[in-house]
Motif scaffolding. Structure first.
Motif, mmCIF file in Angstrom:
data_model
loop_
_atom_site.group_PDB
_atom_site.id
_atom_site.type_symbol
_atom_site.label_atom_id
_atom_site.label_comp_id
_atom_site.label_asym_id
_atom_site.label_seq_id
_atom_site.Cartn_x
_atom_site.Cartn_y
_atom_site.Cartn_z
ATOM 1 N N ASP A 1 48.581 42.724 45.139
ATOM 2 C CA ASP A 1 48.717 43.693 44.051
ATOM 3 C C ASP A 1 47.551 43.577 43.075
ATOM 4 O OD1 ASP A 1 51.666 44.840 44.287
ATOM 5 O OD2 ASP A 1 51.775 42.688 44.709
ATOM 6 N N GLU A 2 47.040 42.351 42.944
ATOM 7 C CA GLU A 2 45.954 42.127 41.993
ATOM 8 C C GLU A 2 45.065 41.002 42.503
ATOM 9 O OE1 GLU A 2 45.298 41.294 37.175
ATOM 10 O OE2 GLU A 2 47.294 41.097 38.062
ATOM 11 N N HIS A 3 43.750 41.200 42.384
ATOM 12 C CA HIS A 3 42.791 40.158 42.721
ATOM 13 C C HIS A 3 41.946 39.869 41.492
ATOM 14 C CE1 HIS A 3 38.554 39.148 44.200
ATOM 15 N NE2 HIS A 3 39.273 38.044 44.295
ATOM 16 N N LEU A 4 41.793 38.589 41.186
ATOM 17 C CA LEU A 4 40.972 38.157 40.061
ATOM 18 C C LEU A 4 39.812 37.321 40.578
ATOM 19 C CD1 LEU A 4 43.823 36.976 37.654
ATOM 20 C CD2 LEU A 4 42.675 39.204 37.661
ATOM 21 N N PHE A 5 38.593 37.753 40.272
ATOM 22 C CA PHE A 5 37.432 36.917 40.561
ATOM 23 C C PHE A 5 37.435 35.725 39.603
ATOM 24 C CE2 PHE A 5 35.438 40.872 42.336
ATOM 25 C CZ PHE A 5 35.160 40.366 43.603
ATOM 26 N N VAL A 6 37.075 34.552 40.113
ATOM 27 C CA VAL A 6 36.980 33.352 39.290
ATOM 28 C C VAL A 6 35.749 32.571 39.719
ATOM 29 C CG1 VAL A 6 38.397 31.934 40.845
ATOM 30 C CG2 VAL A 6 38.267 31.342 38.410
ATOM 31 N N ARG B 1 34.443 30.012 30.699
ATOM 32 C CA ARG B 1 34.087 29.120 31.810
ATOM 33 C C ARG B 1 34.484 29.713 33.161
ATOM 34 N NH1 ARG B 1 31.470 26.102 34.424
ATOM 35 N NH2 ARG B 1 31.457 23.833 34.454
ATOM 36 N N THR B 2 35.599 30.425 33.186
ATOM 37 C CA THR B 2 36.141 30.903 34.459
ATOM 38 C C THR B 2 35.672 32.295 34.846
ATOM 39 O OG1 THR B 2 38.090 31.879 33.417
ATOM 40 C CG2 THR B 2 38.245 29.563 34.087
ATOM 41 N N GLY B 3 35.326 33.106 33.851
ATOM 42 C CA GLY B 3 35.009 34.505 34.120
ATOM 43 C C GLY B 3 36.238 35.394 34.155
ATOM 44 N N VAL B 4 37.430 34.830 33.943
ATOM 45 C CA VAL B 4 38.663 35.610 33.873
ATOM 46 C C VAL B 4 38.945 35.924 32.409
ATOM 47 C CG1 VAL B 4 41.122 35.673 34.408
ATOM 48 C CG2 VAL B 4 39.549 34.449 35.930
ATOM 49 N N PRO B 5 39.049 37.192 32.027
ATOM 50 C CA PRO B 5 39.245 37.548 30.613
ATOM 51 C C PRO B 5 40.485 36.903 30.009
ATOM 52 C CG PRO B 5 38.676 39.502 31.906
ATOM 53 C CD PRO B 5 38.932 38.385 32.888
ATOM 54 N N ALA B 6 40.389 36.572 28.722
ATOM 55 C CA ALA B 6 41.488 35.894 28.034
ATOM 56 C C ALA B 6 42.769 36.713 28.077
ATOM 57 C CB ALA B 6 41.089 35.596 26.590
ATOM 58 N N GLN B 7 42.639 38.034 27.880
ATOM 59 C CA GLN B 7 43.854 38.857 27.869
ATOM 60 C C GLN B 7 44.526 38.879 29.230
ATOM 61 O OE1 GLN B 7 40.752 39.908 27.362
ATOM 62 N NE2 GLN B 7 40.345 41.944 28.250
ATOM 63 N N VAL B 8 43.740 38.738 30.296
ATOM 64 C CA VAL B 8 44.314 38.672 31.640
ATOM 65 C C VAL B 8 45.060 37.354 31.823
ATOM 66 C CG1 VAL B 8 43.780 38.612 34.103
ATOM 67 C CG2 VAL B 8 42.591 40.221 32.606
#
Length: 729
Positions: A215-220, A269-276
């Motif tokens: 359903d969702e993919h997050l790049f890290v 550090r991760t590249g994943v937005p804080a709100q996510v």
């Protein structure tokens, strides 16, 4: 006239049931999924479909080889074992037992022989120089689980068939078929999760086939999973979303540690937005049931143990540990009571680098050190079983050079490959279909309790079984004679009749031994373990035995996972230890790296559906299609570095020239090479025609996950340049 046999596929962790058709000569004419298997229900992948080709590979060795200089001579079994006995005797006489060593490869986990005879062989050698593929793969999970639950094999797996929300990090089961989570038809189970209204979130530096299904993919960014997980933990505490259940200790220490990793800080550090990160934590906490699962991409990183620890911290904090639909503990049919003393690591350390032991073995990252460095305890005699560490261990080129300098080396392996070519004696096990099969290790990680035994489909024709080969080596190493299996059966029965509540407490061991079924020592031992196990007739809770499995050739469904706390805990406190000191100490190292700038480019590995490490590259059908050794790279990086066609990849340990595969499925600043390749000059015809390059020429053996000693293969700093370009070193 053809015949039909049913057996478990031994080629990966999915334990799928297969239906094979054999002709009069014992040749496989077709392979299909076994639709009557209650666990796999007919699922099959390209590896399983190629079992016949792998089984009859013309490059498999048919008899023992002895090396004389650069030449190999095929000999009889007695001569081969005599050569091993002489080689071992000379080394031990000169240098002592601690000059011996052993390496157990990944396929050892897929054979009965590896599971039953590996530990006795180690004990017979009497050495602490024990290495395996575990510290190139999964040791962080064992260490984290051991420290939290008291035993390194007490591993919580996602209850895939009942969960409503699955957060998956660094795993690609649509290619790997799953790992430390035994689940045939993993793709079908994930599709079923979504079909029943559940949600799948995949976190990965690549948009993998699994990510495409989600359903969702997050790049890290590679190697930053522990930061992301800590951001989730921080949010659960900050927003009072925790809902603990079960016996836990150390909650306040976890809360204190998480204060340093708020979402806005870890996002950089991760590249994943804080709100996510905040949204994901809320969804995880709000789901009716949920599970967090992380695998090799997180284990083979600099903070692998912290990441695996935080996976189960999240399962605990959301109330999902040990409940249906959450992360649960399987109950395999051969499970024993296990250790009672608290689990620890570092009971001894490696001679050269002082790296700590974990699970009775040393990190493979220091394997070459222990062979090359002179002094007391230098490895001079080595046994390898079903492994190819020259291609699978970090800085494999160096390890290959080290192996060439051993006084004596013996390999139990069906191939002359990049590692075994350095051996003095190669002892090949028989074909797959000539061996019985039971998945001792993998069924301990199954998402549904299940058991299946596959007896040999073909006779041995005078060749020793792999079990007999390892048993003979064990007797040679111990200097003893006799029947090893009877000795081991006697030991286990003697312990069982003396153990209160065992089900056979106080009974006559000789009478019990007489009741066992089995045509071989391995089958007798399996029958004993089944009878003593949690479903066994001697445990008073069932009627499981070898005979019952033989009467059910498609396997037995033993039911869904059920809550098992506190019975599975082996910690000194009897509680789930949320904050083991050895892990909490490593949080400071993670915190110190928080503000570092990431390298410009990093290397990660990748899985292929048609491959399982280096040992499946000699079957034509498995080195076709997408199963190629290419460097996946984002098109923006192709333009940034002025690349075309191929590139030179350099690291601290070496360089490779690799064909490029530009794709927007990978993050900019990240490149990916599959592992297990590098077959130039191989004695295996198909592999030699599709050699590829070894990614482990680029990995640095000095980089490890400190608590577990696991090698770092993901997040390796590299530079990229066009071919023909000279760069300053």
């Amino acid at each position: 006239m053809s015949s039909t046999v049913h057996r478990t596929c031994p080629l990966c962790e999915a334990v799928c049931g297969l239906t094979l058709t054999l002709d009069d000569g014992g040749h496989v004419t077709s392979v299909r999924g076994d639709k009557e298997d209650p666990f796999s229900k007919g699922f099959i992948c390209p590896k399983g479909a190629s079992l016949g080709k792998l089984d009859e590979d013309p490059d498999r060795l048919s008899g023992p080889l002895v090396r004389e200089g650069d030449l190999w001579r095929e000999v009889g079994w007695d001569e081969a074992f005599a050569a091993v006995e002489q080689g071992l005797g000379q080394v031990v006489a000169r240098h002592g037992r601690q000059s011996t060593g052993i390496y157990l490869g990944n396929p050892s986990a897929h054979t009965m022989a590896g599971a039953l005879y590996g530990a006795p062989l180690i004990r017979a050698l009497g050495t602490r120089n024990v290495f395996s593929a575990s510290t190139a793969d999964q040791m962080p999970k064992h260490v984290a689980s051991g420290l939290m639950f008291g035993h390194p094999l007490t591993i919580a797996v996602p209850d895939l068939d009942r969960t409503d929300f699955l957060l998956m990090l660094g795993a690609n089961p649509l290619e790997s078929n799953g790992s430390l989570c035994t689940a045939p038809d993993f793709p079908g189970r994930l599709k079923a999760l979504r079909a029943r209204g559940g949600k799948l979130v995949v976190v990965d530096p690549r948009r993998t086939r699994t990510a495409n299904l989600a359903d969702e993919h997050l790049f890290v960014r590679p190697g930053t999973d522990a930061y992301l997980l800590f951001g989730l933990v921080h949010t659960l505490f900050a927003e009072e979303l925790t809902r603990l259940s079960g016996p836990v200790n150390g909650l306040d220490q976890v809360r204190e540690a998480a204060k340093h990793f708020p979402p806005d800080v870890v996002a950089r550090r991760t590249g994943v937005p804080a709100q996510v990160i905040v949204r994901l934590a809320r969804e995880l906490a709000g789901a009716r049931t949920a599970a967090v699962y992380a695998r090799i991409g997180t284990c083979t990183a600099e903070f692998g143990t912290l990441a695996q620890w935080l996976v189960d911290v999240l399962n605990v904090l959301t109330g999902n540990l040990d409940r249906p639909g959450g992360a649960m503990f399987p109950m395999p049919a051969t499970e024993s009571a296990g250790r009672r003393r608290p689990y620890t690591v570092g009971r001894w350390r490696s001679r050269v680098r002082g790296l700590p032991e974990a699970n009775g073995e040393l990190p493979v990252a220091t394997f070459a050190d222990e062979i090359e460095t002179p002094g007391d305890g230098q490895i001079r005699f080595l046994v390898t079983v079903a492994g190819n560490p020259v291609l699978s261990a970090p800085h494999g080129d160096r390890l290959g050079r080290a192996l060439s300098g051993l006084d004596f080396m013996v390999s139990v392996d069906p191939y002359l490959n990049e590692t075994t070519k350095h051996a003095h004696v190669i002892l090949p096990p028989p074909r797959v279909l000539q061996a019985g099969h039971y998945d001792f290790a993998l069924l301990g990680f199954a998402v549904r309790n299940y058991a299946r035994y596959s007896p040999p489909a073909l006779p041995l024709d005078g060749q020793p079984s792999e079990a007999q080969i390892l048993a003979r080596l064990t007797l040679i190493a111990s200097g003893l004679d006799g029947d090893l299996d009877e000795f081991l059966i006697g030991q286990l029965l003697g312990k069982a009749v003396e153990t209160p509540g065992s089900g056979v407490e106080g009974r006559d061991a000789a009478e019990l031994r007489a009741a066992l079924d089995g045509r071989t020592g391995a089958e007798l031992r399996l029958d004993l373990m089944l009878r003593l196990g949690p479903y066994g007739e001697w445990a008073g809770r069932g009627d499981l035995s070898l005979r019952k499995l033989l009467d059910h050739p498609h396997g037995l469904d033993l039911g869904p996972l059920r809550p098992r706390l506190p019975e599975v805990l082996r910690t000194a406190s009897g509680l789930v230890e949320l904050a083991p000191p050895q892990i909490v100490e490593d949080v400071e190292r993670l915190r110190a790296r928080l503000e570092e700038e990431p390298p410009e480019v990093v290397l990660i590995g990748r899985r292929h559906l048609r491959s399982n490490n280096s040992w499946m590259h000699n079957v034509g059908a498995l080195v076709s299609g997408s199963n190629t050794c290419t460097l996946q790279i984002h098109p923006a990086d192709v333009a940034r570095f002025g690349l075309a066609g191929e590139a030179v990849v350099r690291s601290a340990t070496g360089e490779l020239t690799v064909p490029l595969e530009p794709t927007d499925t990978i993050m900019p600043g990240v490149v990916s090479l599959p592992h297990g390749w590098g077959h130039a000059g191989s004695a295996q015809a198909v592999a030699a025609a599709h050699p590829g390059v070894s990614a482990n020429a680029l990995t640095d053996e000095s980089a490890i996950d400190i608590p577990s000693g696991n090698a770092v293969f993901n997040g390796v700093p590299v530079s990229i340049s066009p071919t023909g370009m000279i760069t300053a070193q």
